[in-house]
Design an enzyme around this catalytic site. Structure first.
Site, PDB file in Angstrom:
ATOM      1  N   GLY A   7      15.018  33.151 -29.292  1.00 12.04           N
ATOM      2  CA  GLY A   7      16.276  33.281 -28.477  1.00 12.04           C
ATOM      3  C   GLY A   7      17.402  32.443 -29.377  1.00 12.04           C
ATOM      4  O   GLY A   7      17.362  31.083 -28.944  1.00 12.04           O
ATOM      5  N   ALA A   8      18.323  32.643 -30.145  1.00  7.40           N
ATOM      6  CA  ALA A   8      19.248  32.196 -30.780  1.00  7.40           C
ATOM      7  C   ALA A   8      20.545  31.924 -30.180  1.00  7.40           C
ATOM      8  O   ALA A   8      21.424  32.057 -30.749  1.00  7.40           O
ATOM      9  CB  ALA A   8      19.322  32.481 -32.248  1.00  7.40           C
ATOM     10  N   GLY A   9      20.514  31.524 -28.947  1.00  2.00           N
ATOM     11  CA  GLY A   9      21.527  31.367 -28.321  1.00  2.00           C
ATOM     12  C   GLY A   9      22.321  29.917 -28.345  1.00  2.00           C
ATOM     13  O   GLY A   9      22.185  29.328 -29.490  1.00  2.00           O
ATOM     14  N   ILE A  11      21.496  26.644 -27.382  1.00  3.31           N
ATOM     15  CA  ILE A  11      20.356  25.898 -27.760  1.00  3.31           C
ATOM     16  C   ILE A  11      19.828  26.144 -28.807  1.00  3.31           C
ATOM     17  O   ILE A  11      19.289  25.350 -29.964  1.00  3.31           O
ATOM     18  CB  ILE A  11      19.634  25.563 -26.411  1.00  3.31           C
ATOM     19  N   ASN A 103      14.948  25.206 -18.656  1.00  2.00           N
ATOM     20  CA  ASN A 103      14.927  24.522 -17.378  1.00  2.00           C
ATOM     21  C   ASN A 103      14.158  24.809 -16.387  1.00  2.00           C
ATOM     22  O   ASN A 103      13.626  25.924 -16.223  1.00  2.00           O
ATOM     23  CB  ASN A 103      16.410  24.429 -16.859  1.00  2.00           C
ATOM     24  N   LYS A 205      14.745  15.688 -14.771  1.00  2.00           N
ATOM     25  CA  LYS A 205      16.001  16.559 -15.054  1.00  2.00           C
ATOM     26  C   LYS A 205      15.989  17.618 -13.915  1.00  2.00           C
ATOM     27  O   LYS A 205      17.163  18.011 -13.381  1.00  2.00           O
ATOM     28  CB  LYS A 205      15.765  17.412 -16.358  1.00  2.00           C
ATOM     29  N   SER A 274      25.594  24.232 -15.287  1.00  2.00           N
ATOM     30  CA  SER A 274      25.282  25.432 -15.695  1.00  2.00           C
ATOM     31  C   SER A 274      25.354  26.831 -14.993  1.00  2.00           C
ATOM     32  O   SER A 274      25.833  27.714 -15.375  1.00  2.00           O
ATOM     33  CB  SER A 274      23.931  25.429 -16.627  1.00  2.00           C
ATOM     34  N   GLU A 286      20.391  31.114 -12.738  1.00  2.00           N
ATOM     35  CA  GLU A 286      19.017  30.591 -12.769  1.00  2.00           C
ATOM     36  C   GLU A 286      18.540  30.009 -11.910  1.00  2.00           C
ATOM     37  O   GLU A 286      18.481  28.751 -11.653  1.00  2.00           O
ATOM     38  CB  GLU A 286      19.167  29.688 -14.131  1.00  2.00           C
TER      39      GLU A 286
END
Length: 346
Positions: A7-9, A11, A103, A205, A274, A286
């Protein structure tokens, strides 16, 4: 050391650029669609400060071409990670570690807990136990992601702030595999502490995300408003109070109190959470990893969560009405308790 970023989004791309510069790291990335095409054509571009960096990692949408890895760093959102679990099989060997950079409550959370809590499963983040079965909790390394990044165009990542990726084993040991990954991340320029209590870091978090994110989506308010306006501040504190009871039963502790956590959020300023950003851009919300999973934990532990229940019901309906909350089949959490009922005032 073979590392695949799945998943090269925003982040994942940020991590990939840094790790591509580390000697001894054989890096690959899994991406898809037009984003992948742009990376293949022009490289993966990172805008950080006044600098533009370009790297050209091995990039594919077919994990079977990459072979087994030492580390798979999963940078998808929770619902995407569940969907992709079967695709990760070619990357896994007996020694492969899978780093969960999502997350919220991770699918492996109950692994190694004491007593009946070790039997808890969370269908909101792992329907039918797919990740537990395909990946296996023994492979999991927890990761709490702090940087703020975004994709500003295909193949281009912009860094906002932060460079911390906290790592930890579910059982609290300081393992060789965690040390090896941390050293690679540090060499790439990141802050990568190895913690002996990753669950408490996850909750620190999550504590803010589970209230600030959905309230901001429902009200369209920025973080400073949500944390400071009396009504939304009081609601946030009520949700965090419920969550704290659950977290402590599930093995976590908090190094700051609720007032300090909320005040810290207020000082961030006019930040769009987000979930609010996803809402504005028409992306799936999410919800489950941040909120439904906490409700499930409360049901398992017998903790009533009327404030969490109410906000969850509202934000789920918001997502459904806009087509941004995909329905996926879920089995009931083990040993559920009856949901608490809200009483009308008066």
């Amino acid at each position: 050391m073979k590392i695949c970023i799945f998943g090269a989004g925003a982040i994942g791309g940020y991590l990939a650029e840094g790790l591509s510069r580390v000697e001894g790291v054989d890096l690959s990335i899994v991406a898809r669609g037009k984003h992948l095409a742009a990376i293949r054509e022009k490289g993966l571009r990172l805008l950080i400060g006044d600098e533009e960096r370009v790297c050209r990692p091995r990039a594919t949408d077919d994990p079977s071409t990459l072979g087994p890895q030492d580390f798979v760093i999963v940078c998808l959102k929770a619902h995407q990670a569940w969907e992709a679990a079967e695709q990760m099989k070619p990357l896994l060997s007996a020694h492969t570690a899978v780093v969960t950079g999502q997350n919220g409550v991770p699918w492996w959370y109950a692994h190694g807990l004491d007593g009946r809590f070790s039997e808890a499963r969370f269908p909101s983040v792992d329907p039918d136990g797919r990740q537990w079965r395909v990946i296996g909790p023994e492979r999991a390394i927890g990761c709490v992601v702090y940087p703020a990044t975004e994709i500003i165009e295909l193949g281009v990542i912009k860094h906002g702030y932060g460079d911390k990726f906290a790592l930890g084993e579910p059982d609290g040991t300081r393992s060789l595999r965690c040390e090896r990954l941390a050293n690679a991340l540090i060499a790439a320029g990141f802050d990568a502490p190895v913690l002996d209590d990753i669950r408490s870091e996850i909750w620190l978090k999550l504590w803010g995300n589970l209230c600030f994110n959905p309230i901001s989506a429902l009200t369209r308010a920025t973080l400073d408003v949500v944390a400071a306006e009396p009504g939304t501040r009081a609601l946030s504190i009520a949700m965090m109070t419920e969550a704290k009871k659950i977290a402590e039963l599930f093995g976590a502790s908090f190094r700051v109190d609720i007032e300090r956590r909320v005040n810290g959020a207020a000082r961030v300023g006019a930040h769009r959470t987000s979930m609010l950003q996803d809402l504005e851009h028409g992306r799936p919300l999410e919800i489950d990893a941040l909120l439904t999973s906490v409700q499930e934990m409360g049901r398992f532990a017998g903790v009533e969560t009327p404030y969490i229940d109410a906000v969850l019901g509202l934000v789920q309906q918001l997502g459904r009405s806009l087509g941004l909350y995909p329905a996926i089949s879920r089995k009931a959490v083990a040993h559920p308790v009856e949901a608490p009922r809200l009483r009308a005032a008066g």
